[in-house]
Design a protein around this motif. Structure first.
Motif, PDB file in Angstrom:
ATOM      1  N   PHE A  74     -18.939  11.455  35.250  1.00  6.62           N
ATOM      2  CA  PHE A  74     -17.628  11.860  35.760  1.00  6.62           C
ATOM      3  C   PHE A  74     -17.380  11.138  37.069  1.00  6.62           C
ATOM      4  O   PHE A  74     -18.273  10.475  37.617  1.00  6.62           O
ATOM      5  N   PRO A  90     -12.272  14.452  31.564  1.00  8.54           N
ATOM      6  CA  PRO A  90     -12.888  13.766  32.701  1.00  8.54           C
ATOM      7  C   PRO A  90     -14.406  13.887  32.772  1.00  8.54           C
ATOM      8  O   PRO A  90     -15.033  13.246  33.621  1.00  8.54           O
ATOM      9  N   ILE A  91     -15.012  14.713  31.901  1.00 10.02           N
ATOM     10  CA  ILE A  91     -16.459  14.914  31.959  1.00 10.02           C
ATOM     11  C   ILE A  91     -17.060  14.564  30.603  1.00 10.02           C
ATOM     12  O   ILE A  91     -16.661  15.117  29.567  1.00 10.02           O
ATOM     13  N   SER A 138     -13.985  14.825  40.182  1.00 12.74           N
ATOM     14  CA  SER A 138     -14.553  15.886  39.342  1.00 12.74           C
ATOM     15  C   SER A 138     -15.826  16.438  39.962  1.00 12.74           C
ATOM     16  O   SER A 138     -16.110  17.640  39.881  1.00 12.74           O
ATOM     17  N   ASP A 196      -9.268  11.876  36.298  1.00  8.57           N
ATOM     18  CA  ASP A 196      -9.363  13.088  37.110  1.00  8.57           C
ATOM     19  C   ASP A 196      -9.135  14.319  36.237  1.00  8.57           C
ATOM     20  O   ASP A 196      -8.592  14.226  35.127  1.00  8.57           O
ATOM     21  N   ILE A 197      -9.520  15.471  36.755  1.00  9.61           N
ATOM     22  CA  ILE A 197      -9.243  16.731  36.065  1.00  9.61           C
ATOM     23  C   ILE A 197      -7.741  16.949  36.021  1.00  9.61           C
ATOM     24  O   ILE A 197      -7.045  16.849  37.043  1.00  9.61           O
TER      25      ILE A 197
END
Length: 441
Positions: A333, A385-386, A337, A378-379
């Motif tokens: 990430f 994002p992960i 994050s 990004d979130i």
């Protein structure tokens, strides 16, 4: 709370007075001159960060709203932690690099032991080409070696040592290349067969009749290589300086350009004139996953972690991966994050994110190593994002052997340009080895 460490980290960039000239090779003025000292600084700073976040959580329980002063303090602490993490990694990387003179002597020793006179001759001819533009010897060597795709118009192949130095530097600074699988090829495309149905098998007695097994359903993955280029420039004065290590200079100059483009392509490249990133494949909910797609799991809230037990989504993500992949799993990430993940705790009040325990080691999330890749999204609403997975099994980077250089002293006088190209491809090779966390309800 002792904020001395964080204050040092936040103000370390102001150590030099305005207008002062700082040499690139000067000893750093920041706190933590060695990797161990920098790591101690990081661990202390994270301890202060935990106290500040505990204060924020206590405010939330009392007032259902955190104090804006505390929120701002956490934001500044996040930035300071990120800078110190980068500092620890930089010092650890420098400590691992071999001495230039020793490395060169060892390379010559290996060449001599292997009868590598041709390699030494190539290196000398290449240096004459870079420094003075003398290409006759280099052309003769490459004709003798029957080098294809490398001529006066397309440039000349760099010596093997220079190519190895470039690839080693890329592995150190390109986050996905550092954790992915790698193949080196001489063709333009790497093709890999795989079985969709798996091989039929079964138990049988020692003297029992062996029945014919079903034929496997085979398919093929193809990873074409695309051309990546950089164009470092030098003055003739620099090239005339005998103290300049030409191989080291070229590797340094192309490192940043190649790593930046690779990093973005391996994550989100569309596969057109660039590698295909793992986020560009079709994403489907893990419950309906099928080969050729990347499985996703939802956080339970749109654009955020669930308000209750937010860490549960990470646990689900980890255990969506099969045990064989999970033992080599890692999180990927970006820094934004990571700031959100630093605040999460488990049911016992332990922080899920932990700083590295030794210089050069990665930070960890739920005991799994973390790779920070700024090209991850990004979130946000509906974003992924992960990522979590065994990237050595899941993603493949393909390098076509040979880095080419074309010397151009005419286009931008008085500078000499070096048009440097390499061919690289990439794509998912095992769709079961990478899973994504989607910020959706």
């Amino acid at each position: 709370m002792n904020t001395k460490r964080l204050t040092q980290l936040e103000t370390k960039d102001l150590a030099h007075p305005k207008g002062a000239v700082v040499k690139a090779d000067a000893a750093p003025r920041q706190t933590g001159a060695t990797a161990s000292e920098a790591l101690d600084q990081l661990l202390g700073a994270f301890e202060d960060y935990r106290h500040a976040n505990d204060e924020r959580l206590a405010e939330l329980e009392k007032k259902s709203q955190a104090d804006t002063v505390v929120e701002d303090k956490l934001r500044r602490m996040d930035e300071a932690l990120d800078k110190q993490m980068a500092r620890v990694n930089e010092l650890a990387l420098k400590a691992r690099r071999p001495e230039k003179a020793g490395a060169a002597a060892e390379g010559l020793k290996r060449q001599s032991a292997d009868g590598g006179f041709a390699s030494t001759e190539h290196k000398a001819a290449f240096e004459r080409y870079v420094r003075q533009g003398q290409e006759h010897d280099l052309r003769q060597l490459e004709v003798k070696a029957l080098s294809v795709g490398s001529d006066a118009d397309g440039g000349y192949l760099v010596p093997e040592e220079t190519e190895a130095a470039i690839l080693m530097r890329l592995a150190n600074v390109s986050p996905i290349r550092a954790i992915a699988g790698n193949r080196q090829i001489t063709a333009n495309t790497f093709k890999k067969p795989f079985s969709r149905s798996g091989l039929a098998s079964g138990w049988v007695g020692e003297t029992a009749t062996r029945t014919q097994t079903a034929s496997p359903d085979l398919a093929e993955l193809a990873f074409p290589t695309m051309e990546l280029y950089a164009m470092p420039a030098a003055t003739q004065t620099l090239l005339d300086d005998a103290a300049i290590n030409v191989d080291e200079w070229i590797a340094q100059e192309v490192e940043a350009a190649f790593a930046e483009k690779e990093g973005a392509a391996f994550i989100s490249g569309d596969g057109v004139n660039e590698p295909k990133g793992f986020l560009s494949y079709t994403q489907v909910d893990e419950d309906s996953w099928a080969w050729g797609n990347i499985g996703t799991l939802n956080t339970g809230a749109n654009g955020a972690f669930a308000a209750s037990s937010p860490g549960d989504a990470l646990i689900d993500l980890v255990y969506a991966l099969k045990a064989g992949f999970r033992q080599n799993g890692r999180f990927v990430f970006n820094r934004s994050s990571q700031a959100a993940l630093r605040k999460l705790k488990d049911g016992q009040g332990n922080y899920l994110w932990q700083p590295p325990v030794t210089p050069g080691a990665p930070a960890s999330l739920m005991s799994f190593p973390v790779t920070e890749a700024e090209d991850m999204p990004d979130i946000g609403s509906g974003t992924t994002p992960i990522a979590f997975g065994d990237f050595a099994r899941g993603y493949l980077v393909v390098d076509r052997l040979g880095v080419r250089i074309l010397r151009d002293p005419y286009s931008n006088k008085p500078y000499v340009l070096f048009y440097t190209t390499k061919r690289v491809g990439g794509g998912v090779q095992d769709f079961d080895a990478i899973k994504l966390l989607k910020f959706a309800a």
